[in-house]
Motif scaffolding. Sequence first.
Motif, PDB file in Angstrom:
ATOM      1  N   PHE A  35       0.931  -1.085   0.042  1.00 29.69           N
ATOM      2  CA  PHE A  35       0.222   0.069  -0.009  1.00 29.69           C
ATOM      3  C   PHE A  35       0.992   1.298   0.035  1.00 29.69           C
ATOM      4  CE2 PHE A  35      -4.064  -1.903   1.443  1.00 29.69           C
ATOM      5  CZ  PHE A  35      -3.749  -3.178   1.874  1.00 29.69           C
ATOM      6  N   TYR A  37       0.509   5.482   1.126  1.00 35.05           N
ATOM      7  CA  TYR A  37      -0.597   6.542   1.702  1.00 35.05           C
ATOM      8  C   TYR A  37       0.000   7.872   1.342  1.00 35.05           C
ATOM      9  CZ  TYR A  37      -2.602   2.459   3.763  1.00 35.05           C
ATOM     10  OH  TYR A  37      -3.042   1.171   4.112  1.00 35.05           O
ATOM     11  N   GLN A  39      -0.062  11.845   3.205  1.00 32.08           N
ATOM     12  CA  GLN A  39      -0.508  12.613   4.389  1.00 32.08           C
ATOM     13  C   GLN A  39       0.032  13.833   4.095  1.00 32.08           C
ATOM     14  OE1 GLN A  39       0.880  11.571   8.253  1.00 32.08           O
ATOM     15  NE2 GLN A  39      -1.040  11.893   9.192  1.00 32.08           N
ATOM     16  N   GLY A  43      -2.692  16.802   7.872  1.00 29.31           N
ATOM     17  CA  GLY A  43      -2.846  15.624   8.760  1.00 29.31           C
ATOM     18  C   GLY A  43      -3.726  14.518   8.285  1.00 29.31           C
ATOM     19  N   GLU A  44      -4.651  14.672   7.250  1.00 33.22           N
ATOM     20  CA  GLU A  44      -5.568  13.385   7.201  1.00 33.22           C
ATOM     21  C   GLU A  44      -4.784  12.473   6.275  1.00 33.22           C
ATOM     22  OE1 GLU A  44      -5.674  16.502   4.949  1.00 33.22           O
ATOM     23  OE2 GLU A  44      -6.755  15.949   3.234  1.00 33.22           O
ATOM     24  N   MET A  45      -5.018  11.219   6.326  1.00 32.83           N
ATOM     25  CA  MET A  45      -4.437  10.023   5.697  1.00 32.83           C
ATOM     26  C   MET A  45      -5.267   9.790   4.489  1.00 32.83           C
ATOM     27  SD  MET A  45      -1.724   8.451   6.078  1.00 32.83           S
ATOM     28  CE  MET A  45      -1.385   8.581   7.603  1.00 32.83           C
ATOM     29  N   PHE A  47      -5.413   7.023   1.091  1.00 31.31           N
ATOM     30  CA  PHE A  47      -5.054   5.963   0.338  1.00 31.31           C
ATOM     31  C   PHE A  47      -4.726   6.209  -1.133  1.00 31.31           C
ATOM     32  CE2 PHE A  47      -4.915   1.493  -1.096  1.00 31.31           C
ATOM     33  CZ  PHE A  47      -5.602   1.554  -2.363  1.00 31.31           C
ATOM     34  N   TYR A  50      -2.800   0.211  -4.163  1.00 30.82           N
ATOM     35  CA  TYR A  50      -2.668  -1.283  -3.691  1.00 30.82           C
ATOM     36  C   TYR A  50      -2.046  -2.210  -4.783  1.00 30.82           C
ATOM     37  CZ  TYR A  50      -3.736  -5.846  -2.067  1.00 30.82           C
ATOM     38  OH  TYR A  50      -3.790  -7.168  -1.641  1.00 30.82           O
ATOM     39  N   ASP A  55      -0.395  -9.933  -8.167  1.00 31.11           N
ATOM     40  CA  ASP A  55      -0.930  -9.288  -9.272  1.00 31.11           C
ATOM     41  C   ASP A  55       0.095  -9.239 -10.347  1.00 31.11           C
ATOM     42  OD1 ASP A  55      -2.832  -6.743  -7.572  1.00 31.11           O
ATOM     43  OD2 ASP A  55      -3.236  -8.961  -8.167  1.00 31.11           O
ATOM     44  N   PHE A  91       3.740   7.345   2.767  1.00 32.71           N
ATOM     45  CA  PHE A  91       4.121   6.179   3.554  1.00 32.71           C
ATOM     46  C   PHE A  91       3.820   4.840   2.752  1.00 32.71           C
ATOM     47  CE2 PHE A  91       4.828   7.851   7.588  1.00 32.71           C
ATOM     48  CZ  PHE A  91       4.023   9.176   7.566  1.00 32.71           C
ATOM     49  N   ARG A  95       1.109  -5.686   4.064  1.00 30.52           N
ATOM     50  CA  ARG A  95       0.042  -6.325   4.920  1.00 30.52           C
ATOM     51  C   ARG A  95       0.750  -7.668   4.564  1.00 30.52           C
ATOM     52  NH1 ARG A  95      -5.603  -5.979   3.827  1.00 30.52           N
ATOM     53  NH2 ARG A  95      -5.044  -6.881   1.669  1.00 30.52           N
ATOM     54  N   ASN A 101      -1.943 -11.149   8.921  1.00 27.11           N
ATOM     55  CA  ASN A 101      -2.469  -9.872   8.258  1.00 27.11           C
ATOM     56  C   ASN A 101      -2.203  -8.655   8.942  1.00 27.11           C
ATOM     57  OD1 ASN A 101      -3.781 -10.947   5.987  1.00 27.11           O
ATOM     58  ND2 ASN A 101      -5.283 -11.744   7.381  1.00 27.11           N
ATOM     59  N   GLN A 102      -0.914  -8.632   9.758  1.00 24.69           N
ATOM     60  CA  GLN A 102      -0.512  -7.311  10.323  1.00 24.69           C
ATOM     61  C   GLN A 102       0.057  -6.542   9.010  1.00 24.69           C
ATOM     62  OE1 GLN A 102       1.454  -6.217  13.460  1.00 24.69           O
ATOM     63  NE2 GLN A 102       1.660  -8.188  14.566  1.00 24.69           N
ATOM     64  N   PHE A 103      -0.188  -5.088   9.613  1.00 23.15           N
ATOM     65  CA  PHE A 103       0.550  -4.318   8.684  1.00 23.15           C
ATOM     66  C   PHE A 103       1.739  -3.597   9.095  1.00 23.15           C
ATOM     67  CE2 PHE A 103      -2.216  -2.063   5.573  1.00 23.15           C
ATOM     68  CZ  PHE A 103      -3.406  -2.849   5.482  1.00 23.15           C
ATOM     69  N   PHE A 105       4.353  -0.272   8.455  1.00 23.91           N
ATOM     70  CA  PHE A 105       4.546   0.874   7.753  1.00 23.91           C
ATOM     71  C   PHE A 105       6.105   1.302   7.856  1.00 23.91           C
ATOM     72  CE2 PHE A 105       0.371   2.561   7.134  1.00 23.91           C
ATOM     73  CZ  PHE A 105      -0.514   1.814   7.880  1.00 23.91           C
TER      74      PHE A 105
END
Lengths: 115, 114
Positions: A35, A37, A39, A43-45, A47, A50, A55, A91, A95, A101-103, A105
Amino acid sequence: AQKITQTQPGMFVQEKEAVTLDCTYDTSDPSYGLFWYKQPSSGEMIFLIYQGSYDQQNATEGRYSLNFQKARKSANLVISASQLGDSAMYFCAMRDVNTGNQFYFGTGTSLTVIP
Amino acid sequence: DSGVTQTPKHLITATGQRVTLRCSPRSGDLSVYWYQQSLDQGLQFLIQYYNGEERAKGNILERFSAQQFPDLHSELNLSSLELGDSALYFCASSVERGTQETQYFGPGTRLLVL
């Protein structure tokens, strides 16, 4: 060991030029997702894009494309025709199915677009 | 506007207290993620719910808990707050179409523990 590495703390690009933000990842699992992202300073994040590990084609979303090189474990973000509004922190994340399924960053790259 | 709402936008509280952060996903999105962003730790994944069930767990402290309700909104409960819990907490909902996933973030809740 770092799961996600972003080696460029800061980048500058001229308006209308393309820029590549680097991201390498570390996993032994064949199934994972990547992924990106954005910012802005507000401050908003947001997406952006992906890429699934199975793929075949590189993901694209408008001016964003993900240069996925599986053998090198890299997932670089390419922004074409940079705009002033692209100035932000970016960023990369992964996953990892292998770890439930931990993310994970990266530490981010600060991009500044110069007029 | 992503369609994901988070309340409250700002929260100031004292150490030792308990707070609840609320997230409403986009209509129809079954999956909710919670993330924490602090100066010390950067961006961290806390937990993911899918249609009411916990799907993935990240670096969520034992003092924190979350749940997703039948109407799909989610709450993140933070208890015995410490100064280090001061952070921006994001939730995101996501939609999966085949092998593709798209996430939509809320505006975040900024928590300050004094």
